[in-house]
Scaffold this motif. Structure first.
Motif, PDB file in Angstrom:
ATOM      1  N   SER A 354       0.843  -1.194   0.000  1.00  0.00           N
ATOM      2  CA  SER A 354       0.000   0.000   0.000  1.00  0.00           C
ATOM      3  C   SER A 354       0.883   1.251   0.000  1.00  0.00           C
ATOM      4  O   SER A 354       1.774   1.391   0.843  1.00  0.00           O
ATOM      5  CB  SER A 354      -0.882  -0.064   1.253  1.00  0.00           C
ATOM      6  N   VAL A 355       0.680   2.131  -0.987  1.00  0.00           N
ATOM      7  CA  VAL A 355       1.466   3.373  -1.012  1.00  0.00           C
ATOM      8  C   VAL A 355       0.526   4.576  -1.014  1.00  0.00           C
ATOM      9  O   VAL A 355      -0.593   4.510  -1.521  1.00  0.00           O
ATOM     10  CB  VAL A 355       2.393   3.480  -2.258  1.00  0.00           C
ATOM     11  N   THR A 356       1.008   5.663  -0.418  1.00  0.00           N
ATOM     12  CA  THR A 356       0.296   6.939  -0.489  1.00  0.00           C
ATOM     13  C   THR A 356       1.091   7.811  -1.438  1.00  0.00           C
ATOM     14  O   THR A 356       2.324   7.796  -1.424  1.00  0.00           O
ATOM     15  CB  THR A 356       0.231   7.590   0.907  1.00  0.00           C
ATOM     16  N   LYS A 380       6.258  13.062  -8.596  1.00  0.00           N
ATOM     17  CA  LYS A 380       5.318  12.221  -7.859  1.00  0.00           C
ATOM     18  C   LYS A 380       6.123  11.429  -6.838  1.00  0.00           C
ATOM     19  O   LYS A 380       7.115  10.783  -7.202  1.00  0.00           O
ATOM     20  CB  LYS A 380       4.614  11.265  -8.829  1.00  0.00           C
ATOM     21  N   LEU A 381       5.732  11.510  -5.580  1.00  0.00           N
ATOM     22  CA  LEU A 381       6.390  10.706  -4.541  1.00  0.00           C
ATOM     23  C   LEU A 381       5.403   9.678  -4.022  1.00  0.00           C
ATOM     24  O   LEU A 381       4.241  10.007  -3.745  1.00  0.00           O
ATOM     25  CB  LEU A 381       6.838  11.592  -3.376  1.00  0.00           C
ATOM     26  N   ASN A 382       5.826   8.442  -3.890  1.00  0.00           N
ATOM     27  CA  ASN A 382       5.012   7.390  -3.280  1.00  0.00           C
ATOM     28  C   ASN A 382       5.713   6.933  -2.002  1.00  0.00           C
ATOM     29  O   ASN A 382       6.919   6.669  -2.013  1.00  0.00           O
ATOM     30  CB  ASN A 382       4.835   6.222  -4.254  1.00  0.00           C
ATOM     31  N   PHE A 383       4.938   6.865  -0.919  1.00  0.00           N
ATOM     32  CA  PHE A 383       5.573   6.585   0.382  1.00  0.00           C
ATOM     33  C   PHE A 383       4.617   5.782   1.260  1.00  0.00           C
ATOM     34  O   PHE A 383       3.421   5.656   0.966  1.00  0.00           O
ATOM     35  CB  PHE A 383       5.970   7.903   1.065  1.00  0.00           C
ATOM     36  N   ASP A 384       5.190   5.258   2.348  1.00  0.00           N
ATOM     37  CA  ASP A 384       4.374   4.523   3.310  1.00  0.00           C
ATOM     38  C   ASP A 384       3.663   5.537   4.221  1.00  0.00           C
ATOM     39  O   ASP A 384       4.306   6.431   4.790  1.00  0.00           O
ATOM     40  CB  ASP A 384       5.280   3.598   4.142  1.00  0.00           C
ATOM     41  N   ASP A 386       2.374   5.427   7.172  1.00  0.00           N
ATOM     42  CA  ASP A 386       2.701   5.490   8.597  1.00  0.00           C
ATOM     43  C   ASP A 386       4.132   5.929   8.849  1.00  0.00           C
ATOM     44  O   ASP A 386       4.387   6.871   9.592  1.00  0.00           O
ATOM     45  CB  ASP A 386       2.485   4.111   9.248  1.00  0.00           C
ATOM     46  N   SER A 387       5.073   5.256   8.204  1.00  0.00           N
ATOM     47  CA  SER A 387       6.488   5.538   8.491  1.00  0.00           C
ATOM     48  C   SER A 387       7.026   6.705   7.664  1.00  0.00           C
ATOM     49  O   SER A 387       8.084   7.241   7.956  1.00  0.00           O
ATOM     50  CB  SER A 387       7.331   4.299   8.188  1.00  0.00           C
ATOM     51  N   HIS A 388       6.297   7.101   6.626  1.00  0.00           N
ATOM     52  CA  HIS A 388       6.749   8.121   5.659  1.00  0.00           C
ATOM     53  C   HIS A 388       7.977   7.694   4.869  1.00  0.00           C
ATOM     54  O   HIS A 388       8.646   8.519   4.252  1.00  0.00           O
ATOM     55  CB  HIS A 388       6.993   9.477   6.353  1.00  0.00           C
ATOM     56  N   LYS A 389       8.330   6.404   4.957  1.00  0.00           N
ATOM     57  CA  LYS A 389       9.462   5.914   4.148  1.00  0.00           C
ATOM     58  C   LYS A 389       9.145   6.074   2.666  1.00  0.00           C
ATOM     59  O   LYS A 389       8.046   5.723   2.213  1.00  0.00           O
ATOM     60  CB  LYS A 389       9.709   4.430   4.443  1.00  0.00           C
ATOM     61  N   ILE A 390      10.118   6.567   1.922  1.00  0.00           N
ATOM     62  CA  ILE A 390       9.892   6.775   0.495  1.00  0.00           C
ATOM     63  C   ILE A 390      10.019   5.425  -0.220  1.00  0.00           C
ATOM     64  O   ILE A 390      10.982   4.683   0.003  1.00  0.00           O
ATOM     65  CB  ILE A 390      10.911   7.789  -0.054  1.00  0.00           C
ATOM     66  N   LEU A 391       9.058   5.122  -1.073  1.00  0.00           N
ATOM     67  CA  LEU A 391       9.023   3.815  -1.746  1.00  0.00           C
ATOM     68  C   LEU A 391       9.116   3.926  -3.264  1.00  0.00           C
ATOM     69  O   LEU A 391       9.360   2.933  -3.952  1.00  0.00           O
ATOM     70  CB  LEU A 391       7.735   3.070  -1.368  1.00  0.00           C
TER      71      LEU A 391
END
Ligand code: FAD
Length: 451
Positions: A354-356, A380-384, A386-391
């Motif tokens: 799941s990415v935001t 465009k940035l996709n990240f987690d 909760d953790s805000h880790k960049i994915l």
């Protein structure tokens, strides 16, 4: 150490270079079934657009480049099989039809893929082409110059299909791209960016027939059209760029294969057979961003995998596992240049992650810079969540901002968060960028900050 490498493309070439550089005295042989070593399909568009010195220069290496370092390169030699117990390969010399065996201590498979034909009626008609390798490059070039070819249909809206479409549009042909997905380049870019690119195709004489499935190729001996549920699209030439088949049929029963035929590898890029490794398009590498194995058909991945394998080839079990790849890649679409890395909406869903997402647009430089090619930039940035880790992420502009994607790839690899990226110490110089660098601003926007 005697090493046999199968395939003289990116994975095979890098394996040989690393072996000859780092393992003194290694006995290295590359077997390649093709007669030309080693055409660089990545450079095919440059060749077709007359931007290179000649077709035979579009290559990874010449046999003598490896031979001068002590390796052997055997073209027109197809490896038919191997015996893991005897540590032997069976090879056919395609020029003489002679078959012989050779022995190895370590075997590296980099047998790659072949473009997949569509399984619809008429798929074997004349003028149905593929875009990979030197022979197809020459045939495509001939058709570009053929005035009888007016309508070209490209099947597949991925990188290769888009390169083919652009080449023919620039050669003055009317082009239609057909794809079953709804957005051009939709497996690589998220909708915010594909929506910007879609009109660019139309403006350049390329029609998009998206969300359509092909049911047949029409014509007697040569193709005249491509049939979908919406009718028949005229075609004097068809380029099929809709997937690939791994060159692994010959490996059935010798190593474990994935359901779609790729070679199964463990965390050390070892196959199920002892002392046999596999790299490149023929494997499903680990994705750093998703932690899952997924198809990534890139020369850059093949070379990273080969480097890892050779670094560890003399260890029974390496101390570190293969880190994985991100699929970092770039392409131009007429005036636009984009790059992507890690997960996008399509690959995230396919991997069950799941990415935001956060879409950011701005001008390249401060708005007071009016006369120096100041233009719009998109990130465009996709990240987690909760953790805000960049994915994952994508960058695009008519200005070349693609190098930012390498920063983002490093951010994903090292586990950085939006907060890290928002404050990273990047430069400012108004001739180049805004008071904050593009990725700083995109991360700040993703955190909900408005400036
Ligand atoms: P391949 O390149 O598929 O080569 C495999 C080789 O093994 C072949 O030469 C084949 O003849 C040989 N072989 C197979 N079986 C046998 C056997 N049994 N015995 C002997 N030899 C055998 N990637 C990027 O990173 N950047 C780009 O810009 C880019 N652009 C591309 C553009 C196009 C048009 C195409 C088609 C691809 C592009 N790629 C790009 C992808 C890149 O070309 C591949 O990822 C890369 O070539 C994979 O290398 P590989 O070593 O896995 O195998």
């Amino acid at each position: 150490m005697k090493v046999i490498i199968i395939g003289a493309s990116h994975g095979g070439h890098q394996s040989a270079l690393e072996l000859l550089d780092k393992h003194q005295g290694a006995d290295v042989t590359i077997y390649e079934k093709g007669d030309f070593v080693s055409f660089l399909s990545c450079g095919m568009q440059l060749f077709l657009e007359d931007k290179v010195s000649g077709v035979d220069d579009v290559r990874n290496f010449r046999p003598e480049d490896i031979e001068s370092r002590g390796g052997k390169v055997k073209s027109q030699h197809e490896v038919l099989s191997f015996d893991a117990d005897k540590k032997e390969v069976t090879v056919k010399n395609l020029a003489t039809h002679e078959t012989f065996t050779d022995t190895y201590d370590k075997l590296i498979l980099s047998s790659g893929v072949t473009p997949a034909a569509l399984s619809v009626p008429g798929a074997d008609k004349e003028n149905v082409f593929f875009m990979r390798g030197r022979a197809w490059a020459l045939k495509i070039k001939e058709k570009m110059q053929d005035t009888a070819v007016k309508d070209v249909v490209v099947i597949g809206s991925g990188y290769i299909g888009v390169e083919a479409a652009e080449v023919f549009a620039k050669a003055g042909k009317h082009v239609t791209i057909i794809d079953m997905i709804d957005d051009v380049l939709g497996n690589y870019l998220d909708k915010e960016l594909t929506d910007i690119l879609a009109p660019v195709f139309k403006k350049n004489n390329i029609d998009l027939a998206l969300g359509e499935t092909i049911s047949a190729f029409t014509g007697d001996t040569a193709v005249t059209g491509v049939e979908t549920a919406n009718g028949v699209i005229d075609a004097d030439l068809v380029i099929v760029a809709a997937g690939v088949t791994p060159n692994t049929t010959w490996l059935k029963g010798l190593v474990d294969l994935e359901p779609r035929g790729q070679i199964k590898v463990d965390a050390y890029l070892r196959t199920s057979a002892p002392d046999v490794y596999a790299v490149g398009d023929a494997i499903l590498p680990l994705s750093i961003a998703s932690g899952k194995h997924a198809p990534v058909a890139l020369a850059s991945s093949a070379r990273r995998e080969a480097r890892y394998v050779i670094r560890n080839i003399d260890k029974a079990t390496p101390t570190e596992t293969f880190r994985g790849v991100l699929g970092t890649s770039a392409l131009s679409v007429f005036d636009y240049k984009f790059a992507m890395t890690g997960l996008n909406n399509f690959t995230a869903e396919r991997s069950g992650v799941s990415v935001t997402g956060s879409f950011f647009t701005d001008t390249l430089r401060p708005t007071f810079v009016t006369n120096d090619g100041n233009t719009d930039v998109y990130v465009k940035l996709n990240f987690d969540a909760d953790s805000h880790k960049i994915l994952g992420g994508q960058v695009m502009s008519t200005y070349d901002v693609t190098a930012h994607i390498n920063t983002l790839a490093l951010a994903i690899t090292t586990g950085l968060t939006l907060e890290d990226l928002a404050e990273a110490d990047f430069f400012f110089q108004p001739g180049f960028d805004r008071q904050w660098s593009l990725l700083n601003l995109a991360a700040q926007a993703a955190l909900g900050e408005t400036k």
